[in-house]
Design an enzyme around this catalytic site. Structure first.
Site, PDB file in Angstrom:
ATOM      1  N   LYS A  14       0.345   5.454   0.718  1.00  0.00           N
ATOM      2  CA  LYS A  14       1.572   6.121   1.159  1.00  0.00           C
ATOM      3  C   LYS A  14       1.639   7.522   0.541  1.00  0.00           C
ATOM      4  CE  LYS A  14       4.655   2.075   1.582  1.00  0.00           C
ATOM      5  NZ  LYS A  14       5.893   1.501   1.037  1.00  0.00           N
ATOM      6  N   ASP A  70      10.073   2.202   2.590  1.00  0.00           N
ATOM      7  CA  ASP A  70       9.854   0.777   2.793  1.00  0.00           C
ATOM      8  C   ASP A  70       9.438   0.592   4.243  1.00  0.00           C
ATOM      9  OD1 ASP A  70       9.889  -1.661   1.191  1.00  0.00           O
ATOM     10  OD2 ASP A  70      11.165  -2.437   2.790  1.00  0.00           O
TER      11      ASP A  70
HETATM   12  P1  ITT Z   1       5.827   0.464  -2.519  1.00  0.00           P
HETATM   13  O1  ITT Z   1       6.891  -0.603  -2.391  1.00  0.00           O
HETATM   14  O2  ITT Z   1       5.435   0.754  -3.919  1.00  0.00           O
HETATM   15  O3  ITT Z   1       6.164   1.712  -1.751  1.00  0.00           O
HETATM   16  P2  ITT Z   1       4.217  -1.408  -0.936  1.00  0.00           P
HETATM   17  O4  ITT Z   1       2.767  -1.415  -0.567  1.00  0.00           O
HETATM   18  O5  ITT Z   1       4.749  -2.626  -1.634  1.00  0.00           O
HETATM   19  O6  ITT Z   1       4.467  -0.092  -1.809  1.00  0.00           O
HETATM   20  P3  ITT Z   1       6.111  -1.935   1.196  1.00  0.00           P
HETATM   21  O7  ITT Z   1       6.992  -2.710   0.289  1.00  0.00           O
HETATM   22  O8  ITT Z   1       6.750  -0.944   2.114  1.00  0.00           O
HETATM   23  O9  ITT Z   1       5.046  -1.117   0.361  1.00  0.00           O
HETATM   24  O10 ITT Z   1       5.229  -2.967   1.996  1.00  0.00           O
HETATM   25  C1  ITT Z   1       4.766  -2.709   3.259  1.00  0.00           C
HETATM   26  C2  ITT Z   1       3.568  -3.573   3.611  1.00  0.00           C
HETATM   27  O11 ITT Z   1       3.151  -3.171   4.908  1.00  0.00           O
HETATM   28  C3  ITT Z   1       2.367  -3.412   2.704  1.00  0.00           C
HETATM   29  O12 ITT Z   1       1.649  -4.622   2.692  1.00  0.00           O
HETATM   30  C4  ITT Z   1       1.525  -2.376   3.366  1.00  0.00           C
HETATM   31  O13 ITT Z   1       0.142  -2.611   3.172  1.00  0.00           O
HETATM   32  C5  ITT Z   1       1.895  -2.537   4.830  1.00  0.00           C
HETATM   33  N1  ITT Z   1       2.017  -1.195   5.437  1.00  0.00           N
HETATM   34  C6  ITT Z   1       2.989  -0.280   5.205  1.00  0.00           C
HETATM   35  N2  ITT Z   1       2.746   0.853   5.885  1.00  0.00           N
HETATM   36  C7  ITT Z   1       1.601   0.640   6.559  1.00  0.00           C
HETATM   37  C8  ITT Z   1       0.814   1.430   7.395  1.00  0.00           C
HETATM   38  O14 ITT Z   1       1.142   2.695   7.668  1.00  0.00           O
HETATM   39  N3  ITT Z   1      -0.298   0.904   7.891  1.00  0.00           N
HETATM   40  C9  ITT Z   1      -0.653  -0.356   7.611  1.00  0.00           C
HETATM   41  N4  ITT Z   1       0.011  -1.174   6.809  1.00  0.00           N
HETATM   42  C10 ITT Z   1       1.134  -0.679   6.266  1.00  0.00           C
END
Ligand code: ITT
Length: 199
Positions: A14, A70
């Site tokens: 991200k 998120d």
């Molecule tokens: P932070 O909370 O620290 O930001 P995280 O990886 O836990 O990081 P999220 O809670 O938003 O992020 O979880 C989102 C999930 O969806 C996570 O498993 C990511 O791998 C997936 N994800 C999010 N954005 C994505 C994208 O652009 N492409 C593919 N998978 C994505």
């Protein structure tokens, strides 16, 4: 000189995507500046709640302006799952590969492969906050394709495209993806604020 903006995320992918899109507006910093040993709490039941919770946590703990993200993948045939539980779909600890395999397994034999990616970004600065949502529709392919990106990218094919996100470069994904669309709204918001400040 550009203002400093911290990215309230522990996901390096991200950071990479957001930094590329924000560099004209901010000096972007990730959380490596701080010695954060714990995981940022995310106990909400919606993307919007979690996004705000993460932004508030970092803004208040370190007294900085920050942007939290998120995101979730919502699959129609699974009633919107994994949704807000996308990061831990296959349980603890977070594991992108296990999540993706479980998703394919749960869709075995199902012909409706429609899905959407959603991102809620929250900007938190000087005690106030604003959120911005972006989405992209697409389908879940039968087997993973591509090596770029992260998370569910190898199984998500955006509508009107023949490649999955994992078969696109970061620049190509950033032209159409959920995160980029939410960020576009954030930038429009910043431009509006700037216009008001100029009058
Ligand atoms: P932070 O909370 O620290 O930001 P995280 O990886 O836990 O990081 P999220 O809670 O938003 O992020 O979880 C989102 C999930 O969806 C996570 O498993 C990511 O791998 C997936 N994800 C999010 N954005 C994505 C994208 O652009 N492409 C593919 N998978 C994505």
């Amino acid at each position: 000189m550009l203002p400093i903006l911290y990215l309230a995320t522990q996901n390096k992918h991200k950071v990479e995507e957001l930094s590329a899109l924000l560099q004209d507006h901010f000096t972007v910093r990730d959380l490596s500046t701080f010695s954060l040993t714990e995981e940022i709490p995310e106990t909400g039941s919606t993307l919007a709640e979690n996004s705000l919770q993460k932004a508030r946590y970092i803004a208040e703990k370190f007294q900085v302006s920050c942007l939290a993200d998120d995101s979730g993948l919502e699959v129609d045939a699974l009633g919107g799952a994994p949704g807000v539980y996308s990061a831990r779909y296959a349980g603890e600890p977070k594991d992108d590969q296990a999540n993706l395999q479980l998703l394919l397994q749960n869709l075995l034999g199902i012909s409706d492969r429609n899905a959407r990616f959603v991102t809620v970004l929250t900007y938190y600065s000087e005690g106030s906050h604003h959120s911005f949502e972006g989405e992209i529709k697409g389908t879940i392919v039968e087997a993973p394709r591509g090596t770029q990106g992260f998370g569910y990218d190898p199984v998500f094919q955006p509508e009107n495209e023949e490649r999955t996100f994992a078969e696109m470069s970061l620049e190509e994904k950033n032209k159409i993806a959920h995160r980029a669309r939410a960020l576009e709204k954030f930038k429009n918001f910043l431009d509006e604020i700037q216009k008001c400040a100029d009058v």
